[in-house]
Motif scaffolding. Structure first.
Motif, PDB file in Angstrom:
ATOM      1  N   GLU A 196       0.831  -1.203   0.000  1.00 39.78           N
ATOM      2  CA  GLU A 196       0.000   0.000   0.000  1.00 39.78           C
ATOM      3  C   GLU A 196       0.866   1.255   0.000  1.00 39.78           C
ATOM      4  O   GLU A 196       0.580   2.216  -0.720  1.00 39.78           O
ATOM      5  CB  GLU A 196      -0.922   0.000   1.226  1.00 39.78           C
ATOM      6  CG  GLU A 196      -2.075  -0.979   1.122  1.00 39.78           C
ATOM      7  CD  GLU A 196      -2.842  -1.118   2.428  1.00 39.78           C
ATOM      8  OE1 GLU A 196      -4.012  -1.542   2.386  1.00 39.78           O
ATOM      9  OE2 GLU A 196      -2.276  -0.798   3.504  1.00 39.78           O
ATOM     10  N   VAL A 200      -0.204   2.943  -3.411  1.00 38.55           N
ATOM     11  CA  VAL A 200      -1.371   3.807  -3.249  1.00 38.55           C
ATOM     12  C   VAL A 200      -1.070   5.287  -3.468  1.00 38.55           C
ATOM     13  O   VAL A 200      -1.797   5.960  -4.213  1.00 38.55           O
ATOM     14  CB  VAL A 200      -2.026   3.569  -1.872  1.00 38.55           C
ATOM     15  CG1 VAL A 200      -3.009   4.678  -1.530  1.00 38.55           C
ATOM     16  CG2 VAL A 200      -2.731   2.217  -1.869  1.00 38.55           C
ATOM     17  N   ARG A 280     -10.922   0.495   3.496  1.00 33.26           N
ATOM     18  CA  ARG A 280     -10.739  -0.791   2.805  1.00 33.26           C
ATOM     19  C   ARG A 280      -9.251  -1.124   2.719  1.00 33.26           C
ATOM     20  O   ARG A 280      -8.456  -0.339   2.226  1.00 33.26           O
ATOM     21  CB  ARG A 280     -11.336  -0.744   1.397  1.00 33.26           C
ATOM     22  CG  ARG A 280     -11.341  -2.123   0.714  1.00 33.26           C
ATOM     23  CD  ARG A 280     -11.941  -2.060  -0.682  1.00 33.26           C
ATOM     24  NE  ARG A 280     -13.299  -1.552  -0.672  1.00 33.26           N
ATOM     25  CZ  ARG A 280     -14.371  -2.274  -0.350  1.00 33.26           C
ATOM     26  NH1 ARG A 280     -14.231  -3.534   0.015  1.00 33.26           N
ATOM     27  NH2 ARG A 280     -15.572  -1.743  -0.382  1.00 33.26           N
ATOM     28  N   TYR A 282      -5.898  -3.033   1.273  1.00 34.56           N
ATOM     29  CA  TYR A 282      -5.331  -3.692   0.099  1.00 34.56           C
ATOM     30  C   TYR A 282      -3.955  -4.221   0.506  1.00 34.56           C
ATOM     31  O   TYR A 282      -2.915  -3.704   0.079  1.00 34.56           O
ATOM     32  CB  TYR A 282      -5.201  -2.722  -1.074  1.00 34.56           C
ATOM     33  CG  TYR A 282      -6.523  -2.256  -1.637  1.00 34.56           C
ATOM     34  CD1 TYR A 282      -7.214  -3.042  -2.557  1.00 34.56           C
ATOM     35  CD2 TYR A 282      -7.074  -1.038  -1.255  1.00 34.56           C
ATOM     36  CE1 TYR A 282      -8.431  -2.618  -3.087  1.00 34.56           C
ATOM     37  CE2 TYR A 282      -8.289  -0.607  -1.776  1.00 34.56           C
ATOM     38  CZ  TYR A 282      -8.958  -1.398  -2.694  1.00 34.56           C
ATOM     39  OH  TYR A 282     -10.162  -0.975  -3.215  1.00 34.56           O
ATOM     40  N   ARG A 284      -2.162  -6.936  -0.099  1.00 35.41           N
ATOM     41  CA  ARG A 284      -1.300  -7.672  -1.023  1.00 35.41           C
ATOM     42  C   ARG A 284      -1.240  -6.970  -2.368  1.00 35.41           C
ATOM     43  O   ARG A 284      -2.136  -6.222  -2.748  1.00 35.41           O
ATOM     44  CB  ARG A 284      -1.840  -9.085  -1.219  1.00 35.41           C
ATOM     45  CG  ARG A 284      -1.973  -9.906   0.065  1.00 35.41           C
ATOM     46  CD  ARG A 284      -2.654 -11.228  -0.248  1.00 35.41           C
ATOM     47  NE  ARG A 284      -3.970 -11.008  -0.871  1.00 35.41           N
ATOM     48  CZ  ARG A 284      -4.634 -11.917  -1.577  1.00 35.41           C
ATOM     49  NH1 ARG A 284      -4.098 -13.118  -1.764  1.00 35.41           N
ATOM     50  NH2 ARG A 284      -5.818 -11.644  -2.090  1.00 35.41           N
ATOM     51  N   ASP A 287      -4.275  -7.631  -4.516  1.00 31.23           N
ATOM     52  CA  ASP A 287      -5.470  -6.827  -4.258  1.00 31.23           C
ATOM     53  C   ASP A 287      -5.398  -5.504  -5.015  1.00 31.23           C
ATOM     54  O   ASP A 287      -6.379  -5.060  -5.631  1.00 31.23           O
ATOM     55  CB  ASP A 287      -5.605  -6.563  -2.763  1.00 31.23           C
ATOM     56  CG  ASP A 287      -5.675  -7.837  -1.944  1.00 31.23           C
ATOM     57  OD1 ASP A 287      -6.377  -8.771  -2.377  1.00 31.23           O
ATOM     58  OD2 ASP A 287      -5.012  -7.906  -0.892  1.00 31.23           O
ATOM     59  N   LEU A 288      -4.243  -4.856  -4.964  1.00 32.15           N
ATOM     60  CA  LEU A 288      -4.056  -3.590  -5.668  1.00 32.15           C
ATOM     61  C   LEU A 288      -4.081  -3.806  -7.182  1.00 32.15           C
ATOM     62  O   LEU A 288      -4.613  -2.980  -7.931  1.00 32.15           O
ATOM     63  CB  LEU A 288      -2.734  -2.951  -5.249  1.00 32.15           C
ATOM     64  CG  LEU A 288      -2.703  -2.465  -3.801  1.00 32.15           C
ATOM     65  CD1 LEU A 288      -1.267  -2.346  -3.307  1.00 32.15           C
ATOM     66  CD2 LEU A 288      -3.415  -1.128  -3.674  1.00 32.15           C
ATOM     67  N   ARG A 290      -5.776  -6.047  -8.873  1.00 28.23           N
ATOM     68  CA  ARG A 290      -7.169  -6.186  -9.322  1.00 28.23           C
ATOM     69  C   ARG A 290      -7.872  -4.832  -9.340  1.00 28.23           C
ATOM     70  O   ARG A 290      -8.669  -4.552 -10.243  1.00 28.23           O
ATOM     71  CB  ARG A 290      -7.923  -7.161  -8.417  1.00 28.23           C
ATOM     72  CG  ARG A 290      -7.631  -8.621  -8.684  1.00 28.23           C
ATOM     73  CD  ARG A 290      -8.626  -9.518  -7.979  1.00 28.23           C
ATOM     74  NE  ARG A 290      -8.513  -9.396  -6.535  1.00 28.23           N
ATOM     75  CZ  ARG A 290      -7.715 -10.140  -5.795  1.00 28.23           C
ATOM     76  NH1 ARG A 290      -6.952 -11.063  -6.369  1.00 28.23           N
ATOM     77  NH2 ARG A 290      -7.670  -9.977  -4.481  1.00 28.23           N
ATOM     78  N   MET A 291      -7.617  -3.982  -8.342  1.00 25.52           N
ATOM     79  CA  MET A 291      -8.264  -2.683  -8.277  1.00 25.52           C
ATOM     80  C   MET A 291      -7.982  -1.856  -9.521  1.00 25.52           C
ATOM     81  O   MET A 291      -8.875  -1.205 -10.074  1.00 25.52           O
ATOM     82  CB  MET A 291      -7.790  -1.931  -7.032  1.00 25.52           C
ATOM     83  CG  MET A 291      -8.389  -0.542  -6.908  1.00 25.52           C
ATOM     84  SD  MET A 291      -7.669   0.450  -5.570  1.00 25.52           S
ATOM     85  CE  MET A 291      -6.068   0.863  -6.258  1.00 25.52           C
ATOM     86  N   ARG A 417      -8.712   4.316 -12.005  1.00 21.29           N
ATOM     87  CA  ARG A 417      -9.259   3.211 -11.270  1.00 21.29           C
ATOM     88  C   ARG A 417     -10.747   3.169 -11.371  1.00 21.29           C
ATOM     89  O   ARG A 417     -11.375   4.150 -11.672  1.00 21.29           O
ATOM     90  CB  ARG A 417      -8.846   3.270  -9.810  1.00 21.29           C
ATOM     91  CG  ARG A 417      -9.718   4.226  -8.990  1.00 21.29           C
ATOM     92  CD  ARG A 417      -9.211   5.633  -9.087  1.00 21.29           C
ATOM     93  NE  ARG A 417     -10.042   6.512  -8.319  1.00 21.29           N
ATOM     94  CZ  ARG A 417     -10.876   7.384  -8.870  1.00 21.29           C
ATOM     95  NH1 ARG A 417     -11.004   7.446 -10.139  1.00 21.29           N
ATOM     96  NH2 ARG A 417     -11.577   8.187  -8.116  1.00 21.29           N
TER      97      ARG A 417
END
Length: 420
Positions: A196, A200, A280, A282, A284, A287-288, A290-291, A417
């Motif tokens: 993250e 992020v 929320r 994220y 792993r 996870d990011l 897929r986002m 996104r």
């Protein structure tokens, strides 16, 4: 000069333009504009689309129930065909915490041609008393339990967004003071895990590069964007723009919403939030991944040409500088080394304000080229999924390519996104 040197010089020139000519996208000073308090506080309906959000609601819904708002406000949570007891969780939280009145509506699966979130928003707005009509669009059938009068404003917020107690109050006061039809704040995303922290802030940085907030906020500008986690929308502007019906197929719904409001004559504003946060996690990289990958190719209008241009642009702007620096030093190419090092220095300097906003160490600016490479690969993965027939998907729903594709993309579109 060598080909590497020319490429490095082109990268440095691109960064000089981004630094000064792209709306000062790297600055983080676009916050809610100064405002006093209105003489009277308008009615507000808070609409929360929620699909399988039972785990997130205990972290977010109490912050909405306890809003310190002087006027009349109510919450409409739309249980978007959840399988985890989202609606029951919301009702239990309302009983436990009290505060603003809450109602739960369950519209069922979306009609063909609708994305799930916009279908949920349509029914949430209808439950709040807002007619989802527009030019040439059918009216939502009237429901017997609608309020006597529609609210003047709608707060559209996601089920994973927590609000400071004065969030609604500040949004409404700013909208009133500056005559804004849409006020949106980019929620502060979670940056707890290592991935993250790496991905992020860059995600928000790339979004700001694609949609410079200063341009969005300039009256009469053509750039339009919003952050779907927190949007205060004047009801009259929503009806005038025909939303959400007019954007019913949009996967990237927040930007489409801002464009619809702007095109219908509305004034919009977008900035970074101080009191609006995403809960929320994220944790792993998967996870990011897929986002981002679920909608990156959508932002490129499913165009192989735009995909090729985006990949080339990301490579020139973010990957060439470190390659030119190290290759130039190793091969004795001074022009390549100096140009690559200069481009990397500008890149790093423009990223530092975003890291300060997220209260992270400045050293995370150095691996930004690696993060950009990840986004490039996510974009290619998004395109590959589309051509394999897997397309954009979210929580078990798969969305086909809309007949009217989303609008223009630009350099950095790989970072765009899909808000849930």
């Amino acid at each position: 000069m060598s080909a590497l040197a020319w490429t490095a010089v082109a990268s440095l020139a691109a960064w000089a333009w981004l630094l000064l000519g792209q709306g000062f996208f790297w600055r983080t000073d676009q916050r809610l504009p100064p405002h006093g308090e209105p003489e009277s506080w308008p009615d507000v309906a808070v609409v929360v689309p929620a699909r399988d959000e039972a785990a997130m609601l205990p972290l977010s819904l109490p912050s909405l129930l306890h809003q310190d708002y002087p006027g009349r406000a109510r919450i409409v949570l739309v249980d978007d065909d959840s399988s985890d007891g989202t609606g029951d969780t919301a009702r239990a939280l309302a009983v436990r915490y009290g505060g603003l009145p809450l109602s739960v509506v369950c519209p069922g699966e979306p009609d063909p041609g609708w994305t799930g979130k916009l279908w949920a928003l349509r029914h949430g707005m209808a439950a709040a008393g807002v007619e989802a009509d527009g030019p040439g669009l059918p009216k939502e059938p009237k429901e017997p339990e609608r309020p006597e009068r529609p609210p003047e404003y709608l707060l559209l917020t996601d089920a994973d967004i927590a609000h400071a107690p004065d969030s609604l109050r500040a949004l409404v006061a700013s909208a009133r003071a500056h005559r804004l039809d849409l006020v949106s704040q980019m929620a502060r995303l979670r940056v707890e895990s290592g991935w993250e922290r790496l991905v992020v802030p860059a995600f928000v940085y790339f979004f700001c590069q694609l949609y410079p907030f200063r341009r969005v906020n300039r009256h009469g500008a053509r750039t339009a964007a919003a952050a779907g986690g927190c949007v205060l929308l004047r009801t009259e502007a929503a009806v005038r723009a025909g939303v959400p019906d007019s954007i019913r197929q949009a996967v990237i719904d927040d930007v489409s919403l801002a464009r619809a409001v702007q095109r219908s004559g509305g004034r919009i504003w977008l900035g970074l939030a101080d009191g609006v946060t995403s809960v929320r996690p994220y944790p792993r990289l998967a996870d990011l991944w897929r986002m981002v990958s679920r909608s990156a190719y959508t932002q490129l209008r499913y165009s192989p040409a735009l995909l090729a241009g985006t990949v080339a642009g990301l490579a020139l702007v973010y990957l060439v500088p470190p390659v030119a620096l190290f290759a130039g030093l190793a091969g004795g190419d001074a022009v390549a080394a100096w140009s690559g090092g200069g481009a990397w220095a500008v890149m790093t300097a423009t990223y530092l304000p975003m890291l300060r906003y997220y209260r992270l160490t400045p050293s995370l600016a150095l691996p930004l080229p690696f993060t950009a490479l990840l986004y490039l690969l996510m974009t290619l993965d998004s395109a590959g999924r589309h051509h394999l027939g897997r397309g954009a998907s979210w929580k078990g729903r798969r969305y086909a390519r809309p007949r009217a594709a989303p609008e223009s993309a630009g350099p950095g579109a790989a970072a765009e996104r899909a808000r849930s």
